[in-house]
Write a protein that holds these residues in place. Sequence first.
Motif, PDB file in Angstrom:
ATOM      1  N   VAL A 148     100.305  60.407 -44.665  1.00 25.52           N
ATOM      2  CA  VAL A 148     101.214  60.256 -43.523  1.00 25.52           C
ATOM      3  C   VAL A 148     102.198  61.422 -43.456  1.00 25.52           C
ATOM      4  O   VAL A 148     102.702  61.761 -42.381  1.00 25.52           O
ATOM      5  CB  VAL A 148     101.966  58.911 -43.604  1.00 25.52           C
ATOM      6  N   GLY A 149     102.464  62.055 -44.589  1.00 31.42           N
ATOM      7  CA  GLY A 149     103.459  63.121 -44.621  1.00 31.42           C
ATOM      8  C   GLY A 149     102.916  64.524 -44.443  1.00 31.42           C
ATOM      9  O   GLY A 149     103.695  65.471 -44.308  1.00 31.42           O
ATOM     10  N   THR A 150     101.601  64.690 -44.417  1.00 28.81           N
ATOM     11  CA  THR A 150     101.054  66.047 -44.359  1.00 28.81           C
ATOM     12  C   THR A 150     101.438  66.769 -43.066  1.00 28.81           C
ATOM     13  O   THR A 150     101.670  67.981 -43.075  1.00 28.81           O
ATOM     14  CB  THR A 150      99.523  66.030 -44.517  1.00 28.81           C
ATOM     15  N   ALA A 151     101.517  66.030 -41.963  1.00 25.90           N
ATOM     16  CA  ALA A 151     101.905  66.666 -40.692  1.00 25.90           C
ATOM     17  C   ALA A 151     103.378  67.065 -40.687  1.00 25.90           C
ATOM     18  O   ALA A 151     103.810  67.805 -39.790  1.00 25.90           O
ATOM     19  CB  ALA A 151     101.601  65.735 -39.522  1.00 25.90           C
ATOM     20  N   SER A 152     104.140  66.586 -41.668  1.00 28.55           N
ATOM     21  CA  SER A 152     105.533  67.006 -41.823  1.00 28.55           C
ATOM     22  C   SER A 152     105.655  68.153 -42.822  1.00 28.55           C
ATOM     23  O   SER A 152     106.765  68.562 -43.170  1.00 28.55           O
ATOM     24  CB  SER A 152     106.392  65.826 -42.300  1.00 28.55           C
ATOM     25  N   GLY A 153     104.513  68.659 -43.305  1.00 27.24           N
ATOM     26  CA  GLY A 153     104.528  69.795 -44.216  1.00 27.24           C
ATOM     27  C   GLY A 153     104.596  69.429 -45.679  1.00 27.24           C
ATOM     28  O   GLY A 153     104.832  70.308 -46.524  1.00 27.24           O
ATOM     29  N   ILE A 154     104.396  68.149 -46.012  1.00 25.79           N
ATOM     30  CA  ILE A 154     104.478  67.712 -47.406  1.00 25.79           C
ATOM     31  C   ILE A 154     103.065  67.590 -47.970  1.00 25.79           C
ATOM     32  O   ILE A 154     102.248  66.827 -47.458  1.00 25.79           O
ATOM     33  CB  ILE A 154     105.213  66.369 -47.512  1.00 25.79           C
ATOM     34  N   SER A 155     102.782  68.329 -49.031  1.00 21.50           N
ATOM     35  CA  SER A 155     101.450  68.330 -49.628  1.00 21.50           C
ATOM     36  C   SER A 155     101.161  67.002 -50.307  1.00 21.50           C
ATOM     37  O   SER A 155     102.055  66.332 -50.813  1.00 21.50           O
ATOM     38  CB  SER A 155     101.333  69.453 -50.669  1.00 21.50           C
ATOM     39  N   THR A 156      99.889  66.633 -50.314  1.00 17.47           N
ATOM     40  CA  THR A 156      99.462  65.488 -51.099  1.00 17.47           C
ATOM     41  C   THR A 156      99.354  65.915 -52.563  1.00 17.47           C
ATOM     42  O   THR A 156      99.383  67.103 -52.889  1.00 17.47           O
ATOM     43  CB  THR A 156      98.101  64.966 -50.627  1.00 17.47           C
ATOM     44  N   GLU A 213     111.026  71.540 -52.022  1.00 23.67           N
ATOM     45  CA  GLU A 213     111.264  72.358 -50.830  1.00 23.67           C
ATOM     46  C   GLU A 213     110.676  71.746 -49.561  1.00 23.67           C
ATOM     47  O   GLU A 213     111.375  71.674 -48.531  1.00 23.67           O
ATOM     48  CB  GLU A 213     110.727  73.769 -51.058  1.00 23.67           C
ATOM     49  N   PRO A 214     109.418  71.290 -49.570  1.00 18.69           N
ATOM     50  CA  PRO A 214     108.901  70.681 -48.328  1.00 18.69           C
ATOM     51  C   PRO A 214     109.672  69.439 -47.911  1.00 18.69           C
ATOM     52  O   PRO A 214     109.900  69.212 -46.720  1.00 18.69           O
ATOM     53  CB  PRO A 214     107.448  70.344 -48.684  1.00 18.69           C
ATOM     54  N   ILE A 215     110.079  68.622 -48.887  1.00 16.07           N
ATOM     55  CA  ILE A 215     110.814  67.402 -48.559  1.00 16.07           C
ATOM     56  C   ILE A 215     112.202  67.725 -48.015  1.00 16.07           C
ATOM     57  O   ILE A 215     112.692  67.064 -47.105  1.00 16.07           O
ATOM     58  CB  ILE A 215     110.911  66.492 -49.803  1.00 16.07           C
ATOM     59  N   ALA A 216     112.815  68.769 -48.550  1.00 17.15           N
ATOM     60  CA  ALA A 216     114.175  69.130 -48.130  1.00 17.15           C
ATOM     61  C   ALA A 216     114.232  69.523 -46.660  1.00 17.15           C
ATOM     62  O   ALA A 216     115.257  69.323 -45.997  1.00 17.15           O
ATOM     63  CB  ALA A 216     114.693  70.276 -48.993  1.00 17.15           C
ATOM     64  N   THR A 217     113.138  70.064 -46.147  1.00 14.95           N
ATOM     65  CA  THR A 217     113.141  70.542 -44.756  1.00 14.95           C
ATOM     66  C   THR A 217     112.308  69.664 -43.820  1.00 14.95           C
ATOM     67  O   THR A 217     112.214  69.951 -42.628  1.00 14.95           O
ATOM     68  CB  THR A 217     112.590  71.981 -44.695  1.00 14.95           C
ATOM     69  N   ALA A 218     111.729  68.590 -44.339  1.00 11.23           N
ATOM     70  CA  ALA A 218     110.795  67.785 -43.551  1.00 11.23           C
ATOM     71  C   ALA A 218     111.510  66.941 -42.497  1.00 11.23           C
ATOM     72  O   ALA A 218     112.657  66.532 -42.671  1.00 11.23           O
ATOM     73  CB  ALA A 218     109.990  66.873 -44.477  1.00 11.23           C
ATOM     74  N   GLN A 219     110.790  66.679 -41.421  1.00 10.74           N
ATOM     75  CA  GLN A 219     111.243  65.771 -40.379  1.00 10.74           C
ATOM     76  C   GLN A 219     110.110  64.798 -40.062  1.00 10.74           C
ATOM     77  O   GLN A 219     108.938  65.105 -40.270  1.00 10.74           O
ATOM     78  CB  GLN A 219     111.635  66.544 -39.124  1.00 10.74           C
ATOM     79  N   PRO A 220     110.450  63.606 -39.579  1.00 11.13           N
ATOM     80  CA  PRO A 220     109.394  62.646 -39.236  1.00 11.13           C
ATOM     81  C   PRO A 220     108.404  63.239 -38.246  1.00 11.13           C
ATOM     82  O   PRO A 220     108.793  63.963 -37.320  1.00 11.13           O
ATOM     83  CB  PRO A 220     110.174  61.482 -38.613  1.00 11.13           C
ATOM     84  N   ASN A 221     107.133  62.958 -38.454  1.00 11.98           N
ATOM     85  CA  ASN A 221     106.102  63.442 -37.550  1.00 11.98           C
ATOM     86  C   ASN A 221     105.649  62.299 -36.632  1.00 11.98           C
ATOM     87  O   ASN A 221     106.148  61.170 -36.736  1.00 11.98           O
ATOM     88  CB  ASN A 221     104.944  64.052 -38.346  1.00 11.98           C
ATOM     89  N   PRO A 222     104.727  62.554 -35.699  1.00 18.01           N
ATOM     90  CA  PRO A 222     104.324  61.500 -34.757  1.00 18.01           C
ATOM     91  C   PRO A 222     103.832  60.212 -35.410  1.00 18.01           C
ATOM     92  O   PRO A 222     103.982  59.131 -34.821  1.00 18.01           O
ATOM     93  CB  PRO A 222     103.213  62.173 -33.942  1.00 18.01           C
ATOM     94  N   ALA A 223     103.269  60.295 -36.619  1.00 20.18           N
ATOM     95  CA  ALA A 223     102.826  59.068 -37.297  1.00 20.18           C
ATOM     96  C   ALA A 223     104.014  58.196 -37.674  1.00 20.18           C
ATOM     97  O   ALA A 223     104.008  56.980 -37.449  1.00 20.18           O
ATOM     98  CB  ALA A 223     102.007  59.418 -38.540  1.00 20.18           C
ATOM     99  N   HIS A 224     105.057  58.797 -38.252  1.00 21.92           N
ATOM    100  CA  HIS A 224     106.257  58.033 -38.610  1.00 21.92           C
ATOM    101  C   HIS A 224     106.887  57.400 -37.369  1.00 21.92           C
ATOM    102  O   HIS A 224     107.281  56.229 -37.386  1.00 21.92           O
ATOM    103  CB  HIS A 224     107.296  58.937 -39.278  1.00 21.92           C
ATOM    104  N   LEU A 225     106.997  58.192 -36.311  1.00 22.30           N
ATOM    105  CA  LEU A 225     107.640  57.692 -35.093  1.00 22.30           C
ATOM    106  C   LEU A 225     106.833  56.555 -34.468  1.00 22.30           C
ATOM    107  O   LEU A 225     107.405  55.567 -33.990  1.00 22.30           O
ATOM    108  CB  LEU A 225     107.807  58.838 -34.099  1.00 22.30           C
ATOM    109  N   ALA A 226     105.506  56.687 -34.519  1.00 17.86           N
ATOM    110  CA  ALA A 226     104.659  55.637 -33.947  1.00 17.86           C
ATOM    111  C   ALA A 226     104.768  54.347 -34.756  1.00 17.86           C
ATOM    112  O   ALA A 226     104.768  53.245 -34.186  1.00 17.86           O
ATOM    113  CB  ALA A 226     103.209  56.108 -33.890  1.00 17.86           C
ATOM    114  N   ILE A 227     104.856  54.462 -36.062  1.00 18.54           N
ATOM    115  CA  ILE A 227     104.999  53.268 -36.911  1.00 18.54           C
ATOM    116  C   ILE A 227     106.282  52.517 -36.545  1.00 18.54           C
ATOM    117  O   ILE A 227     106.291  51.286 -36.422  1.00 18.54           O
ATOM    118  CB  ILE A 227     104.987  53.656 -38.401  1.00 18.54           C
ATOM    119  N   THR A 228     107.368  53.253 -36.368  1.00 19.11           N
ATOM    120  CA  THR A 228     108.627  52.614 -35.979  1.00 19.11           C
ATOM    121  C   THR A 228     108.499  51.927 -34.634  1.00 19.11           C
ATOM    122  O   THR A 228     108.985  50.799 -34.443  1.00 19.11           O
ATOM    123  CB  THR A 228     109.758  53.648 -35.944  1.00 19.11           C
TER     124      THR A 228
END
Length: 280
Positions: A32-40, A82-97
């Motif tokens: 769910v976080g890859t589109a926000s730039g966070i590696s698996t 570093e990726p988490i520090a700059t990450a923002q919710p992506n369309p998956a997070h927003l859709a879940i909400t």
Amino acid sequence: MTLSVSSPEPLRQLADLVSRSKRGVIFTGAGVGTASGISTFRDMDGLWARFPPEDFANWAGLLRTATLQPARFAEFLISVLEPIATAQPNPAHLAITELQSIAKMTVITQNIDGLQQDASAIDVYELHGTLFEIVQTPSGEVIRHVTRSEVAEVVDGLRQSQKQLWSFPSVMRALKPIFEVSSEGVTHPNVVLFGDQLREPDWSLAIESTESCDLFIAVGTSQTVRPASDLISIARESGAEVVYIDPECGGRGLWIRDHAECVLPELLQLMTNHGNSEEE
């Protein structure tokens, strides 16, 4: 049944399941976080391919690496933070909400990035903890919270310490806002590593929600991290419909082989359009 999101049929099936659900669960993993730039961690090019779990996925290994190989320790921390520090919710997070606003859905996550909460979701259970709470060992007491900007400052400090060849003292000074060893104990982010118990009361509440749900949607999870992945079996044994949204990992039931940030917004749009049609 395995279907691609390129066909509308799987989305219609999932929309129907969500519409009929009285109590649902959305179970999210690293995908769910890859589109926000966070590696698996577990993909072929994930973090564990670069940083072996025996040295970086448990507290003993981390402390040993920090002491003996501070430069390698710093490289790992930068890769994670570093990726988490700059990450923002992506369309998956927003859709879940948004799905929570039209259906009774509890979110259970294996992620420590706080992005689902940033997307204003409610009832989020964090099985593996969160990077943004700092706890003291051995008491386990939460002593403070940190922000993404503070995590970014730690990353900057680690990069600055590279000028001192990432010596152990310089790395530890850079980590002081989130990690410190003192006479009172060790303060560190409230995250679950290998060998740790899952976070409570989140784990107990997650089991309770799963046992009582009629729809369980696993999104972006490898299904290999136990005991969190046991929730899928618990849901099935409790009689829930189980749905998988992931390009690689699925199972028995409806499996939509595509990325969360593609599937979930389309699902939301389909349900919204259907609801508007009924009103008309």
